[in-house]
Design an enzyme around this catalytic site. Structure first.
Site, PDB file in Angstrom:
ATOM      1  N   TRP A 155       0.863  -1.189   0.000  1.00 51.48           N
ATOM      2  CA  TRP A 155       0.000   0.000   0.000  1.00 51.48           C
ATOM      3  C   TRP A 155       0.897   1.237   0.000  1.00 51.48           C
ATOM      4  O   TRP A 155       1.799   1.373   0.823  1.00 51.48           O
ATOM      5  CB  TRP A 155      -0.879  -0.030   1.240  1.00 51.48           C
ATOM      6  CG  TRP A 155      -1.822   1.110   1.422  1.00 51.48           C
ATOM      7  CD1 TRP A 155      -2.641   1.673   0.493  1.00 51.48           C
ATOM      8  CD2 TRP A 155      -2.074   1.815   2.650  1.00 51.48           C
ATOM      9  NE1 TRP A 155      -3.381   2.691   1.048  1.00 51.48           N
ATOM     10  CE2 TRP A 155      -3.048   2.798   2.373  1.00 51.48           C
ATOM     11  CE3 TRP A 155      -1.576   1.713   3.947  1.00 51.48           C
ATOM     12  CZ2 TRP A 155      -3.532   3.662   3.345  1.00 51.48           C
ATOM     13  CZ3 TRP A 155      -2.053   2.565   4.911  1.00 51.48           C
ATOM     14  CH2 TRP A 155      -3.032   3.533   4.620  1.00 51.48           C
ATOM     15  N   ASP A 236      -0.792  -5.770   9.064  1.00 49.22           N
ATOM     16  CA  ASP A 236      -1.805  -4.871   8.510  1.00 49.22           C
ATOM     17  C   ASP A 236      -3.001  -5.755   8.139  1.00 49.22           C
ATOM     18  O   ASP A 236      -2.938  -6.542   7.201  1.00 49.22           O
ATOM     19  CB  ASP A 236      -1.214  -4.179   7.280  1.00 49.22           C
ATOM     20  CG  ASP A 236      -2.195  -3.262   6.570  1.00 49.22           C
ATOM     21  OD1 ASP A 236      -3.419  -3.485   6.693  1.00 49.22           O
ATOM     22  OD2 ASP A 236      -1.748  -2.332   5.879  1.00 49.22           O
ATOM     23  N   LYS A 269     -10.019  -2.959  10.211  1.00 49.41           N
ATOM     24  CA  LYS A 269     -11.146  -2.068   9.944  1.00 49.41           C
ATOM     25  C   LYS A 269     -12.052  -2.769   8.932  1.00 49.41           C
ATOM     26  O   LYS A 269     -11.598  -3.450   8.041  1.00 49.41           O
ATOM     27  CB  LYS A 269     -10.677  -0.724   9.384  1.00 49.41           C
ATOM     28  CG  LYS A 269     -10.050  -0.798   7.998  1.00 49.41           C
ATOM     29  CD  LYS A 269      -9.639   0.575   7.521  1.00 49.41           C
ATOM     30  CE  LYS A 269      -8.982   0.529   6.140  1.00 49.41           C
ATOM     31  NZ  LYS A 269      -9.906   0.156   5.075  1.00 49.41           N
TER      32      LYS A 269
END
Length: 421
Positions: A155, A236, A269
């Site tokens: 990312w 992550d 998330k």
């Protein structure tokens, strides 16, 4: 007094005088690539334009989907006469962070039961990355310069996040363009050759931007090397549930590392509450005493940056995580999202291989998982310029942008590009 001021003014030569700061020397920063792409898409009037750039879920009509369970939880909040708008604690809404920890680590996690988990509510995944990076920069005992190993590719925002806190991003081999798969040998070799106590950022599932994940057996080997080299794992975990449609399956790598005693940070998330910026950072420590010290310092860092996290999104997610009925509805919504993306992968693969007979091997489309799959930068550029298909220049495709109305147009455009570029 006036005379004295005139005397002082006369003694100041032109060479010594300075003007007030006007910021004229500040360089102009380039616009963010994703937001620039979205802006270009919005201004394009071509009727068949497609946006495959944003890594967010879209329904079969290319619209943001407010999950039914989110609507139900929001209504419950609106009807709660006891709801107020007071500050949350520095580390966030307690019911949210505890529920988020159970979500990623499991309801039966020994680390949670033993009080070894520190969880902090953050400004979505970006905030969790930043807070974790800031904590590492302050308290991790590096074996040399402050650095973190990022997958090649990763990312794009990872680079800025770690650079901004004085941690140098380094790259480890991850994606093999020849096989359109994992460079497992290069990955393991990098883990083995890195200095002891190095920090590695790992994507727990639905690797962004490749969609290529290690197998369960490969994760075990990765954990072996990390333990042997005393490395630190920073997971992550942005797409738990999106990869397979199963929350537990997508958290398997993180839970396995915790079971092996691999020290780690992690964040998660989801729920489609992108604009509410709901996230959490979790740190698993070796003891409750260590966890208490870590929590105290994370609180100090959080206080100086945002003071307190926002409450609305956290309250919505907290209701979902802690109400068994709503939780089951949420899992059904996740299966709906993951299932649609999987269907788009299958249909794109069918169109390219069976109908259009597009040159090349396209099996990676169905072998990869999550919302991303990639093509070459040259093909990406041609698709945007010639077919009004908007995607990042590194060839990342957000599969969530495809639907039954546009997938044939995209497949035919990709077929043309592959044959001519």
């Amino acid at each position: 007094m006036a005379n004295r001021l005139r005397q002082i003014t006369r003694h100041i030569s032109p060479a010594q005088s300075m003007t007030a700061e006007t910021w004229d020397s500040v360089p102009l920063a380039p616009p963010d690539s994703i937001f620039r792409l979205t802006a270009a898409y919005k201004t394009d009037t071509y009727p068949q334009k497609i946006n495959l750039g944003v890594g967010a879920y879209r329904d079969d009509n290319s619209k943001p989907w407010v999950l039914p369970v989110v609507k139900k939880a929001s209504q419950i909040l609106l009807n709660d006469p006891a709801l107020d708008h007071e500050y949350l604690p520095i580390t966030g809404l307690p019911e949210f962070v505890s529920g988020a920890a159970r979500l990623i680590l499991g309801n039966d996690s020994p680390a949670i039961a033993e009080g070894r988990v520190v969880s902090v509510q953050t400004i979505s995944g970006t905030g969790a990355n930043h807070l974790g990076a800031l904590f590492l920069s302050r308290y991790y005992q590096y074996n040399g310069d402050k650095a973190i190993y990022l997958s090649d590719p990763t990312w794009a925002n990872h680079f800025a996040i770690f650079n901004n806190v004085g941690i140098k991003p380094l790259l480890y081999p991850y994606y093999d363009p020849k096989t359109i798969g994992l460079d497992y040998t290069g990955f393991i070799s990098a883990l083995g050759s890195a200095p002891e106590r190095s920090v590695f950022l790992l994507h727990a599932c639905a690797h962004n931007p490749t969609g290529v994940d290690p197998t369960q057996e490969q994760w075990k080997d990765i954990a072996d090397v990390i333990l042997a080299k005393k490395h630190y794992a920073f997971f992550d975990t942005a797409y738990q549930g999106f990869a397979s449609g199963d929350l537990d399956r997508d958290a398997a790598a993180v839970r396995y590392f915790v079971s092996r005693g691999v020290p780690l940070l992690s964040f998660a998330k989801n729920a489609g509450l992108y604009g509410e910026r709901v996230g959490a950072l979790h740190l698993v420590s070796p003891s409750k005493e260590t966890a208490d010290r870590v929590r105290s310092q994370l609180s100090v860092l959080q206080r100086s940056e945002i003071s307190n996290p926002p409450s609305y999104g956290a309250r919505v997610v907290s209701l979902i995580l802690n109400n068994p009925e709503l939780f089951e509805e949420w899992k059904a919504d996740i299966r709906t999202m993951a299932g649609r993306i999987i269907d788009m992968r299958k249909e794109l693969h069918r169109l390219l291989t069976e109908e259009l007979k597009t040159p090349g091997n396209w099996d990676h489309i169905v072998n990869q998982i999550g919302i991303f799959t990639g093509i070459t930068p040259a093909q990406s550029k041609a698709l945007t310029e010639d077919a009004h298909v908007y995607l990042t220049t590194n060839g990342r495709i957000s599969m969530a942008g495809l639907n039954r109305q546009n997938i044939r147009y995209f497949a035919e455009a990709l077929d043309r590009v592959v044959r001519t570029v």
